[in-house]
Write a protein that holds these residues in place. Structure first.
Motif, PDB file in Angstrom:
ATOM      1  N   VAL A   1     -20.910  -3.192 -43.111  1.00  0.00           N
ATOM      2  CA  VAL A   1     -20.521  -1.923 -43.735  1.00  0.00           C
ATOM      3  C   VAL A   1     -19.127  -1.501 -43.265  1.00  0.00           C
ATOM      4  N   SER A   2     -18.881  -1.504 -41.965  1.00  0.00           N
ATOM      5  CA  SER A   2     -17.585  -1.030 -41.472  1.00  0.00           C
ATOM      6  C   SER A   2     -16.445  -1.954 -41.906  1.00  0.00           C
ATOM      7  N   THR A   3     -16.689  -3.265 -41.943  1.00  0.00           N
ATOM      8  CA  THR A   3     -15.645  -4.196 -42.354  1.00  0.00           C
ATOM      9  C   THR A   3     -15.333  -4.039 -43.833  1.00  0.00           C
ATOM     10  N   TRP A   4     -16.345  -3.889 -44.655  1.00  0.00           N
ATOM     11  CA  TRP A   4     -16.097  -3.659 -46.079  1.00  0.00           C
ATOM     12  C   TRP A   4     -15.360  -2.338 -46.282  1.00  0.00           C
ATOM     13  N   GLN A   5     -15.784  -1.297 -45.603  1.00  0.00           N
ATOM     14  CA  GLN A   5     -15.147   0.006 -45.783  1.00  0.00           C
ATOM     15  C   GLN A   5     -13.689  -0.014 -45.331  1.00  0.00           C
ATOM     16  N   THR A   6     -13.383  -0.827 -44.349  1.00  0.00           N
ATOM     17  CA  THR A   6     -12.005  -0.943 -43.868  1.00  0.00           C
ATOM     18  C   THR A   6     -11.217  -1.955 -44.682  1.00  0.00           C
ATOM     19  N   GLY A   7     -11.746  -3.163 -44.774  1.00  0.00           N
ATOM     20  CA  GLY A   7     -11.008  -4.269 -45.383  1.00  0.00           C
ATOM     21  C   GLY A   7     -10.947  -4.256 -46.893  1.00  0.00           C
ATOM     22  N   TYR A   8     -11.898  -3.603 -47.544  1.00  0.00           N
ATOM     23  CA  TYR A   8     -11.931  -3.610 -49.003  1.00  0.00           C
ATOM     24  C   TYR A   8     -11.620  -2.246 -49.604  1.00  0.00           C
TER      25      TYR A   8
ATOM     26  N   PRO B   1     -12.093 -12.306 -52.798  1.00  0.00           N
ATOM     27  CA  PRO B   1     -11.356 -11.530 -53.797  1.00  0.00           C
ATOM     28  C   PRO B   1      -9.925 -12.047 -53.965  1.00  0.00           C
ATOM     29  N   GLU B   2      -9.488 -12.108 -55.202  1.00  0.00           N
ATOM     30  CA  GLU B   2      -8.145 -12.594 -55.513  1.00  0.00           C
ATOM     31  C   GLU B   2      -7.078 -11.800 -54.749  1.00  0.00           C
ATOM     32  N   GLN B   3      -7.291 -10.520 -54.556  1.00  0.00           N
ATOM     33  CA  GLN B   3      -6.313  -9.669 -53.868  1.00  0.00           C
ATOM     34  C   GLN B   3      -6.441  -9.724 -52.346  1.00  0.00           C
ATOM     35  N   ASN B   4      -7.413 -10.436 -51.835  1.00  0.00           N
ATOM     36  CA  ASN B   4      -7.616 -10.516 -50.390  1.00  0.00           C
ATOM     37  C   ASN B   4      -6.730 -11.632 -49.827  1.00  0.00           C
ATOM     38  N   THR B   5      -5.483 -11.296 -49.546  1.00  0.00           N
ATOM     39  CA  THR B   5      -4.549 -12.315 -49.082  1.00  0.00           C
ATOM     40  C   THR B   5      -4.965 -12.891 -47.729  1.00  0.00           C
ATOM     41  N   ALA B   6      -5.526 -12.077 -46.856  1.00  0.00           N
ATOM     42  CA  ALA B   6      -5.972 -12.586 -45.550  1.00  0.00           C
ATOM     43  C   ALA B   6      -7.090 -13.608 -45.730  1.00  0.00           C
TER      44      ALA B   6
ATOM     45  N   LEU C   1     -13.603  -6.875 -60.241  1.00  0.00           N
ATOM     46  CA  LEU C   1     -13.161  -7.497 -58.999  1.00  0.00           C
ATOM     47  C   LEU C   1     -13.115  -8.998 -59.244  1.00  0.00           C
ATOM     48  N   ARG C   2     -11.896  -9.547 -59.324  1.00  0.00           N
ATOM     49  CA  ARG C   2     -11.735 -10.988 -59.551  1.00  0.00           C
ATOM     50  C   ARG C   2     -11.818 -11.720 -58.222  1.00  0.00           C
ATOM     51  N   GLU C   3     -12.585 -12.818 -58.233  1.00  0.00           N
ATOM     52  CA  GLU C   3     -12.711 -13.650 -57.049  1.00  0.00           C
ATOM     53  C   GLU C   3     -12.273 -15.073 -57.359  1.00  0.00           C
ATOM     54  N   ILE C   4     -11.720 -15.710 -56.338  1.00  0.00           N
ATOM     55  CA  ILE C   4     -11.282 -17.103 -56.402  1.00  0.00           C
ATOM     56  C   ILE C   4     -12.285 -17.934 -55.614  1.00  0.00           C
ATOM     57  N   ARG C   5     -12.646 -19.097 -56.160  1.00  0.00           N
ATOM     58  CA  ARG C   5     -13.534 -19.993 -55.426  1.00  0.00           C
ATOM     59  C   ARG C   5     -12.704 -21.029 -54.670  1.00  0.00           C
ATOM     60  N   PHE C   6     -12.942 -21.117 -53.384  1.00  0.00           N
ATOM     61  CA  PHE C   6     -12.327 -22.134 -52.525  1.00  0.00           C
ATOM     62  C   PHE C   6     -13.362 -23.204 -52.232  1.00  0.00           C
ATOM     63  N   THR C   7     -12.899 -24.412 -52.007  1.00  0.00           N
ATOM     64  CA  THR C   7     -13.779 -25.497 -51.611  1.00  0.00           C
ATOM     65  C   THR C   7     -13.118 -26.285 -50.492  1.00  0.00           C
ATOM     66  N   GLY C   8     -13.959 -26.824 -49.649  1.00  0.00           N
ATOM     67  CA  GLY C   8     -13.416 -27.593 -48.539  1.00  0.00           C
ATOM     68  C   GLY C   8     -14.472 -28.390 -47.812  1.00  0.00           C
ATOM     69  N   PRO C   9     -14.031 -29.107 -46.799  1.00  0.00           N
ATOM     70  CA  PRO C   9     -14.944 -29.972 -46.053  1.00  0.00           C
ATOM     71  C   PRO C   9     -15.900 -29.182 -45.183  1.00  0.00           C
ATOM     72  N   VAL C  10     -17.083 -29.740 -44.964  1.00  0.00           N
ATOM     73  CA  VAL C  10     -18.016 -29.110 -44.036  1.00  0.00           C
ATOM     74  C   VAL C  10     -17.701 -29.499 -42.596  1.00  0.00           C
ATOM     75  N   ALA C  11     -16.929 -30.552 -42.415  1.00  0.00           N
ATOM     76  CA  ALA C  11     -16.484 -30.939 -41.077  1.00  0.00           C
ATOM     77  C   ALA C  11     -15.162 -30.235 -40.804  1.00  0.00           C
ATOM     78  N   LEU C  12     -15.168 -29.307 -39.871  1.00  0.00           N
ATOM     79  CA  LEU C  12     -13.986 -28.530 -39.561  1.00  0.00           C
ATOM     80  C   LEU C  12     -13.755 -28.592 -38.060  1.00  0.00           C
ATOM     81  N   PRO C  13     -12.981 -29.557 -37.618  1.00  0.00           N
ATOM     82  CA  PRO C  13     -12.761 -29.678 -36.170  1.00  0.00           C
ATOM     83  C   PRO C  13     -11.951 -28.508 -35.645  1.00  0.00           C
ATOM     84  N   LEU C  14     -12.356 -27.976 -34.536  1.00  0.00           N
ATOM     85  CA  LEU C  14     -11.596 -26.905 -33.893  1.00  0.00           C
ATOM     86  C   LEU C  14     -10.442 -27.512 -33.119  1.00  0.00           C
ATOM     87  N   GLU C  15      -9.305 -26.846 -33.173  1.00  0.00           N
ATOM     88  CA  GLU C  15      -8.149 -27.311 -32.405  1.00  0.00           C
ATOM     89  C   GLU C  15      -8.140 -26.640 -31.048  1.00  0.00           C
TER      90      GLU C  15
END
Length: 185
Positions: free
Chosen positions: A22-29, A140-145, A171-185
């Motif tokens: 709730v707090s993140t949506w109220q702040t970030g959106y 969201p398309e406008q969510n640059t972060a 509210l337009r949303e963009i779909r991203f896709t990527g690998p399930v293997a995400l090594p941490l640096e």
């Protein structure tokens, strides 16, 4: 920085998960959603939903912690075919092995400390263990972060957009896709 970790969510985490949502949506959106939609977010109802998901699935829920604090969370599981389909509704050829990052939120005051990346990596590990080969997430398309976050993780937009009704405002949303293997640096 205190010790940071990711672990499976417990039923005792639901109040904090709902508060963060709730707090993140109220702040970030605040610039994306109408004020009445944001004001109507109900932490108690969200806690009930998160408890059901933690106890019954279908998604796995993970929490990011820093010291003794829960600072973010993620839910991930197998993607419904409708979520991974092409824009025209054609099922993805690999639909049975596509995961969905349904929610990934880090409370803004805990941002920029790697919690989101750790959550995404742990969710990827869980999806891979469940037989998933790639995953998708909507932002969201406008969510640059949010867009920058997924790009830094090696994910890319796959060309599919959707428009949701957000309290009478599209509210337009963009779909991203990527690998399930995400090594941490």
């Amino acid at each position: 920085m205190a010790e940071a970790a990711v672990r499976p969510a417990l039923p005792t985490d639901v109040a904090e998960i709902a508060r963060i949502q709730v707090s993140t949506w109220q702040t970030g959106y605040a610039d994306l959603l109408p004020p009445d939609v944001l004001a109507g977010l109900d932490a108690e109802a969200a806690a009930t939903q998160w408890l059901r998901t933690i106890e019954q699935g279908p998604a796995s829920v993970l929490v990011a912690t820093e010291g003794r604090w829960v600072v973010g969370f993620c839910s991930a599981g197998a993607s419904p075919e409708s979520e991974s389909a092409a824009a025209d509704g054609t099922p993805a050829p690999d639909a049975e092995t596509v995961g969905l990052i349904a929610t990934l939120l880090v409370e803004p005051r805990w941002g920029r400390r790697g919690h989101g990346t750790r959550l995404l990596a742990a969710a990827g590990d869980a999806l891979r263990a469940a037989g998933m080969t790639r995953a998708i997430a909507w932002t969201p398309e406008q969510n640059t972060a949010g867009r920058r976050f997924y790009r830094r993780a090696g994910w890319t937009p796959d060309g599919v957009l959707r428009t949701l009704d957000a309290g009478g405002r599209p509210l337009r949303e963009i779909r991203f896709t990527g690998p399930v293997a995400l090594p941490l640096e």
